[in-house]
Structure formats: structure tokens, C-alpha cells
Motif scaffolding. Structure first.
Motif, short mmCIF file in Angstrom:
data_model
loop_
_atom_site.label_atom_id
_atom_site.label_comp_id
_atom_site.label_asym_id
_atom_site.label_seq_id
_atom_site.Cartn_x
_atom_site.Cartn_y
_atom_site.Cartn_z
N GLY A 161 0.79 -1.23 0.00
CA GLY A 161 0.00 0.00 0.00
C GLY A 161 0.81 1.27 0.00
N GLY A 162 2.13 1.16 -0.18
CA GLY A 162 2.98 2.34 -0.23
C GLY A 162 3.31 2.86 1.16
N PRO A 163 4.00 4.01 1.24
CA PRO A 163 4.47 4.80 0.11
C PRO A 163 5.72 4.19 -0.54
N LEU A 164 6.02 4.64 -1.77
CA LEU A 164 7.27 4.28 -2.42
C LEU A 164 8.31 5.31 -1.98
N THR A 165 9.44 4.83 -1.46
CA THR A 165 10.43 5.73 -0.90
C THR A 165 11.54 6.02 -1.92
N VAL A 166 11.77 7.30 -2.15
CA VAL A 166 12.84 7.76 -3.04
C VAL A 166 13.71 8.70 -2.21
N THR A 167 15.02 8.58 -2.38
CA THR A 167 15.91 9.37 -1.54
C THR A 167 15.83 10.86 -1.82
N ASP A 168 15.79 11.23 -3.12
CA ASP A 168 15.78 12.65 -3.47
C ASP A 168 15.06 12.82 -4.81
N PRO A 169 14.32 13.93 -4.98
CA PRO A 169 13.59 14.13 -6.24
C PRO A 169 14.49 14.18 -7.47
N SER A 170 15.77 14.55 -7.28
CA SER A 170 16.66 14.73 -8.43
C SER A 170 17.59 13.56 -8.66
N VAL A 171 17.56 12.54 -7.83
CA VAL A 171 18.52 11.45 -7.95
C VAL A 171 18.21 10.63 -9.21
N SER A 172 19.27 10.18 -9.89
CA SER A 172 19.11 9.38 -11.12
C SER A 172 20.20 8.31 -11.15
N ARG A 173 19.93 7.25 -11.92
CA ARG A 173 20.87 6.14 -12.02
C ARG A 173 20.85 5.56 -13.44
N TYR A 174 21.97 4.92 -13.80
CA TYR A 174 22.02 4.14 -15.04
C TYR A 174 21.40 2.77 -14.76
N PHE A 175 20.63 2.27 -15.73
CA PHE A 175 19.98 0.97 -15.54
C PHE A 175 20.18 0.08 -16.76
N MET A 176 20.26 -1.22 -16.48
CA MET A 176 20.25 -2.25 -17.51
C MET A 176 19.41 -3.41 -16.99
N THR A 177 18.94 -4.23 -17.90
CA THR A 177 18.34 -5.49 -17.45
C THR A 177 19.47 -6.48 -17.22
N VAL A 178 19.25 -7.46 -16.39
CA VAL A 178 20.30 -8.43 -16.10
C VAL A 178 20.66 -9.22 -17.35
N GLN A 179 19.67 -9.45 -18.23
CA GLN A 179 19.96 -10.23 -19.44
C GLN A 179 20.91 -9.49 -20.38
N GLU A 180 20.63 -8.18 -20.62
CA GLU A 180 21.49 -7.45 -21.56
C GLU A 180 22.85 -7.17 -20.94
N ALA A 181 22.91 -6.93 -19.60
CA ALA A 181 24.19 -6.70 -18.95
C ALA A 181 25.09 -7.92 -19.09
N VAL A 182 24.54 -9.10 -18.82
CA VAL A 182 25.33 -10.33 -18.89
C VAL A 182 25.75 -10.62 -20.32
N LYS A 183 24.86 -10.38 -21.27
CA LYS A 183 25.19 -10.61 -22.68
C LYS A 183 26.40 -9.77 -23.08
N LEU A 184 26.41 -8.51 -22.66
CA LEU A 184 27.52 -7.62 -23.00
C LEU A 184 28.78 -7.95 -22.20
N VAL A 185 28.62 -8.42 -20.97
CA VAL A 185 29.78 -8.85 -20.17
C VAL A 185 30.50 -10.00 -20.86
N LEU A 186 29.73 -10.99 -21.32
CA LEU A 186 30.34 -12.14 -22.00
C LEU A 186 31.00 -11.70 -23.31
#
Length: 627
Positions: free
Chosen positions: A471-496
Motif C-alpha cells: 500500500g505504499g508509500p514508495l520511498t525515493v531518496t531525493d527528487p533529483s537522484v538518477s541512475r544508469y539501468f540495464m536489465t540483467v539479461q542485456e548486462a550479462v550478454k555484453l559482459v560475455l
């Protein structure tokens, strides 16, 4: 009395009901003879009817057994059972009339009709009285659960009706958000304002609250339940009747959403063709094989058809799960799966595994990676991530391993936390070994650096989905925070792929697109589940986003390289960072001081070592775990 009731068998209860109905037949006859205004006394008229009575009683017993009237449970005696009793009474009227005419008693039709009506009424009344008597016995002998029903709508009122005949549960009152019915009586129970729940629960000795508001969204129901549980009340949620009869799914509305939905870019889906030959027919070892990244490395390596896959894992449960999964996948093939339970910091075990199985390629994914936990336990994090990498890499060089690929992180660039600093030190260790063994035909050491993995253990999306289910709330540390994201499948494919094209000493950086704002990610998670965000612009929304402030060691945004320079490779999604490392003497000095800090259990000394040798490191000033 209770022992007597519970000891009665089904047959005994049926005999009792037949005896009761026989008595009621007799009483009904007396009533009919007394009220119809017949000539003569009641006794004379009863004597006149006496030859008929035995036949009526026998027919009544037979019809009762045939229709099942005597077998109907008291708490199930409702509309259908009352109708069956009416049929039973009609049979008796017909029997009484027919036999009286045969025996020429001369009793008028009205007597038989009154007899049937009286019998029907007495049977219905007797069942109701008996039910209340039995319930009274149970109530006095056992403690009843007193429940408060949240929601006085259709579901709530039907629930009350169902509980009326329950032996151990007693509905006491309603609470409802509808102001129009607050203070009124619904289904013979008072309706209170939800703001008075604590007071009502105390005054009426409530044991449990039943949420009978299936029309509310699951998050809002969860919010109500959480508020009531904070009052010390036990709460249970009721499904809607549409769910109970199968018109709606009797499952949580929340379903896992595929990770690539949150990338805001196209996922790398090209099959691993060019790099597959690097792993085909080889003996490959994956450290941390039971983790999110390690397990996906194992799955994709299997596609390359290695000769043997060694699963090196510290967690027994994680190793068991990935071993069972891969054993099923490789059943019927010649690929060997070897599960090894151990720690990469155990040099002797690592040496034995590498030599016994003649390992040719190592994919090193084992690491402590949860920033707040490593920040609170810096020595454990540094030992596992730094000395574990050193032990594994050095033994790989001694065992003649062909390739060693370290799974690193973008948090290693100018880190503000111990986890990121430990990954940077691990990179420096591998870079140093690459320089020392690169010219002598030793292992090809390389590192692959990428950002957060969507869906991995401890990552933000599973956390958001868990918070959403509650039922929430969803907790975010800061309104301006950002991150790089990948799916685990594409990350592993590129690692190999990166490991296959490595020449030695490279720090590969994967193309992860643009950073994703965590606030926007939280909105996507909420909306993908079919809910709305509750904020100042939409106060009636389902789920709120709450800002908690940056945790110790966290950045607003992550970086990919120290120098800012990225070199292209043969793969368009893989770049190489142009970065200088430490000399062999500097690495030895850093590791020696770090080992001294570990032996002395001196966290401050360990932090000073990190500050001295990791470029851009800024130590966190405060440690706080987010529960």
C-alpha cells in the motif's frame, strides 16, 4: 450440555428430530381440534381422531426421512429448508384427510388444514428456538471472537448474515467512511465513524477487524490494514463475492512487470554470436553463481555450450537453487555442472578448485554490493570484495587460467561509499595483475563496469513493487537522484561479449543509455500496476511517493569513467575507459595497510587506506540502515 451436544452422532440427531416432530404432530392435532369449534369436548374429539393418529405419525416419519427434513442442520435451516417443511406439512394434511375419510371420522376439512398450518408453524419455530439454545450453550462454553466489520455495504451486510449462525464469531458493529450511514443501524448493528475505531474496539472488546470493502484498490486496503494493525488490532481482508464465485481473479492485482518496461530505451537483444566461441568447449567458473548476475551468467554461458560449468557460491541456499535449475537444463547433454560451496577469500580452496577442474575462464561476480550494508560493515565488505578478488585473480594466474573477467560497477568511479571504493580497489588489483602477467602469456585480465541491474536482489524495482504491494508509500531518496539501468539479461550478454574481445587490462564500460530519474521510475512502477500517484495535484491518488533524503555514501548521479574518455571497441554497445591505475608497489602498500586494518578490526584505519588510494573517494560522515 456441550459435551452431550458434541457427542451426538448424525443418526442420533436425526432420531431426536423425528421424535420432536412426532410430538409437534400431536400438539398440532390438539390445537386444530380445540380451535375449530367442533361439537363435544376436546377429549371426545381427540378420541375420535385417535385411530387416525398412528398412521399420520408413521407417514410423517417416512416423509421426513424421504425429504430429509429431519437431517437439516439447525444453522442451515433457511429458505429452502422452510419450503421443504411446507411440503412436509402438505403431505401430513393429505394423509390426515384421506385416512379420516377412510375411517369415517366425520371431521371437517378445516380441521386438517388447521392441523397442517399449526404443524408447519411449530416446526419452523422449534428450529429457530433450538438454534438459539444451541448457540447459547456454545457461547457460554467457549470464548467467541468479537469482530468489527469495516464497510457496511453489500459485502459487509451479507457477511453479518453469514456470521449470525456462527458458533465462535460474533459481529459487534460496523465502521464505514460513508457519512450518510454513520450513526444508523444496518443489519441490526450500529455504524460508527472510522475515526472512532480505537474507542469502539476498547469499549466493545473487539478481537478482530474484517475489511469488507473489496471495491477499494489493494493499496488503499493495505493502508487501512496497516493503520489498524498499528492500533494492535488483528486485521483480515475479505475478497468480493465476484472473486469468490470466480468472476474476478482471487489474486493480488499486482503482477511482476518485465524489467525492460522501465528502461526508457531499447533493450540489447542481439544474440551472443561473436563471443560464443570463446566459451564453447571450455571449463568456465562463475563466482557468486547464485546471485542475480551470477545466475544469469551461468544461464547464458550454458547457451555457449561449455564443457564444464563450475558454480562457486558462498550461500548454500543460492547454490542449491541454481544447481537444481541448471541441472535440469543440462539433463541429457554432455555439459557438467559442478557446485562448489565456499568463499573466494579461502585461497587454498580456490587453488584446489581451479587445479582439480582445470578451469580455463573465470567470471568473477561474487561481491557484497548493497551500499548501506557495506557502509555499516566496511571491513567485511573490503575483505570480500578486495582480498577475495586478489585471491581469486592470483590463483587464476598460478593455475594458468586463460581469461579472468571482473564484474565491476559504475559506483567504483569517484566513490562516496565503501562498496564503490572496494570495487575500485578490486579493479586496481586486476589492472596490476594484467600488467604483470600480460607480457608473459598469462591470463587475459579484464573488467566490465556497468550500472544498476533492474530486477536484481536489492535493486530499486523489486523494492518499489514490495512497497506497492503493502500500500505504499514508495520511498525515493531525493527528487533529483538518477541512475544508469540495464536489465540483467542485456548486462550479462555484453559482459560475455566484452570478456571475449578483451586483450588484457581493459576496463570496459557498457552503453546504458541516459540516466533514469528514480522519481520517474517510481511513477512508472505505480502506473504499470494500474494505480495513480497521490500527490499535491492528485490528493485522491492510490500511492504516495515519499522522499527520505540521500543515504550515507549515495550520489545524486553516477559516473562512468574517471577521465571522461571512452574508446570505441568492435562492439557498438561496449566501450573501453582510458584510465591509469596504481603501480605494483602502490597496490602492495595499499593491500598491506588494508590487511593491517582488518587484523586490528580498525574501521577508521580501513577508511583512511581507501581515502589514500582510491581517487575521488569521499568518506560518508554518517551510517544509517534503511529497514
Amino acid at each position: 450440555m456441550l459435551n452431550f451436544l458434541t457427542s451426538l452422532t448424525k443418526r442420533n440427531k436425526r432420531v431426536i428430530m423425528l421424535a420432536l416432530d412426532s410430538v409437534l404432530v400431536l400438539l398440532s392435532v390438539l390445537f386444530a381440534l380445540s380451535v375449530h369449534g367442533l361439537s363435544g369436548t376436546l377429549a371426545n374429539n381427540f378420541v375420535l381422531y385417535m385411530p387416525v393418529l398412528p398412521y399420520v405419525l408413521l407417514i410423517g416419519i417416512g416423509v421426513s426421512i424421504w425429504l430429509g427434513v429431519c437431517s437439516i442442520r439447525l444453522n442451515a435451516y433457511e429458505t429452502a429448508a422452510i419450503g421443504m417443511t411446507g411440503v412436509f406439512a402438505l403431505f401430513l394434511v393429505f394423509s390426515s384427510l384421506t385416512i379420516s375419510n377412510i375411517m369415517k371420522t366425520g371431521l371437517p376439512l378445516g380441521v386438517h388444514l388447521v392441523f397442517g398450518a399449526a404443524f408447519f408453524s411449530l416446526v419452523v419455530i422449534s428450529r429457530a428456538v433450538l438454534l438459539q439454545l444451541v448457540l447459547a450453550v456454545y457461547r457460554r462454553s467457549k470464548a467467541r471472537c468479537r469482530v468489527l466489520i469495516y464497510g457496511a455495504g453489500t459485502t459487509g451486510t451479507q457477511l453479518v448474515s453469514a456470521l449470525r449462525s456462527h458458533e465462535l464469531i460474533e459481529a459487534v458493529a460496523f465502521v464505514d467512511d460513508n457519512v450518510a450511514i454513520q450513526g444508523l443501524t444496518v443489519a441490526h448493528l450500529p455504524v460508527y465513524n472510522p475515526l472512532r475505531i480505537a474507542e469502539v474496539a476498547r469499549e466493545k472488546k473487539i478481537n478482530r477487524v474484517l475489511l469488507a470493502v473489496p471495491s477499494l484498490s489493494p493499496p488503499k486496503q493495505a493502508q487501512i490494514a496497516r493503520r489498524l494493525e498499528k492500533m494492535g488490532l488483528e486485521v483480515q481482508m475479505l475478497p468480493s463475492f465476484a472473486q469468490l464465485i470466480g468472476e474476478e481473479a482471487l489474486v493480488d492485482k499486482l503482477e511482476p512487470v518485465l524489467a525492460h518496461r522501465f528502461l526508457n530505451r531499447d533493450e540489447v537483444t542481439n544474440p551472443l554470436i561473436d563471443g560464443a566461441g570463446c566459451y564453447r568447449g571450455k571449463v568456465v567458473m562463475v563466482s557468486g553463481a547464485g546471485g542475480s548476475i551470477g545466475s544469469e551468467l551461468c544461464r547464458q554461458v550454458l547457451v555457449c555450450r561449455p564443457d564444464k560449468l563450475v558454480l562457486f557460491e558462498l550461500s548454500e541456499l543460492a547454490l542449491y537453487q541454481i544447481d537444481m535449475e541448471l541441472s535440469q537444463i543440462t539433463d541429457g547433454t554432455k555439459i557438467k555442472i559442478v557446485p562448489v560451496l565456499g568463499s573466494i577469500t579461502d585461497t587454498r580452496q580456490v587453488r584446489k578448485v581451479l587445479t582439480d577442474h582445470k578451469v580455463e575462464i573465470i567470471l568473477h561476480a561474487a561481491a557484497y554490493k548493497h551500499v548501506p550494508l557495506v557502509e555499516a560493515n566496511p571491513l567485511s565488505g573490503l575483505v570480500n570484495n578486495v582480498f577475495g578478488t586478489q585471491a581469486l585473480a592470483e590463483q587464476a594466474a598460478k593455475a594458468g587460467v586463460e581469461r579472468f573477467i571482473l564484474i565491476s560497477s559504475d559506483k567504483a568511479v569517484r566513490p562516496t561509499n565503501i562498496m564503490g571504493a572496494s570495487k575500485r580497489l578490486a579493479e586496481l588489483v586486476v589492472q596490476d595483475l594484467a600488467r604483470r602477467h600480460g607480457q608473459s602469456g598469462g591470463p587475459i585480465f579484464s573488467m566490465v563496469r556497468f550500472g544498476n541491474v533492474l530486477g536484481s536482489s536489492g535493486s530499486v524495482v523489486p523494492l518499489f513493487q514490495d512497497q506497492l504491494s503493502r500500500g505504499g508509500p514508495l520511498t525515493v531518496t531525493d527528487p533529483s537522484v538518477s541512475r544508469y539501468f540495464m536489465t540483467v539479461q542485456e548486462a550479462v550478454k555484453l559482459v560475455l561479449q566484452a570478456g571475449a574481445i578483451a586483450k588484457g587490462g581493459e576496463v570496459f564500460v557498457l552503453d546504458m543509455g541516459k540516466p533514469v530519474a528514480i522519481t520517474q521510475l517510481a511513477r512508472q512502477v505505480i502506473e504499470s500496476a494500474g494505480y495513480t500517484v497521490r500527490d499535491a495535484n492528485n490528493p485522491d491518488g492510490d500511492i504516495e511517493i515519499e522522499f527520505t533524503g540521500l543515504r550515507p555514501g549515495e550520489k545524486m548521479t553516477e559516473e562512468l569513467t574517471l577521465s571522461g574518455a571512452l574508446l570505441a571497441t568492435v562492439h557498438p554497445k561496449i566501450f573501453a575507459a582510458d584510465e591509469l591505475g596504481l603501480s605494483q608497489i602502490e597496490i602492495a602498500s595499499a593491500l598491506r595497510r588494508l590487511r593491517e586494518a582488518y587484523i586490528a578490526s580498525d574501521e577508521d584505519m580501513a577508511r583512511s587506506v581507501v581515502h589514500r588510494w582510491v581517487e575521488g573517494f569521499e568518506a560518508a560522515t554518517q551510517i544509517r540502515l534503511i529497514s
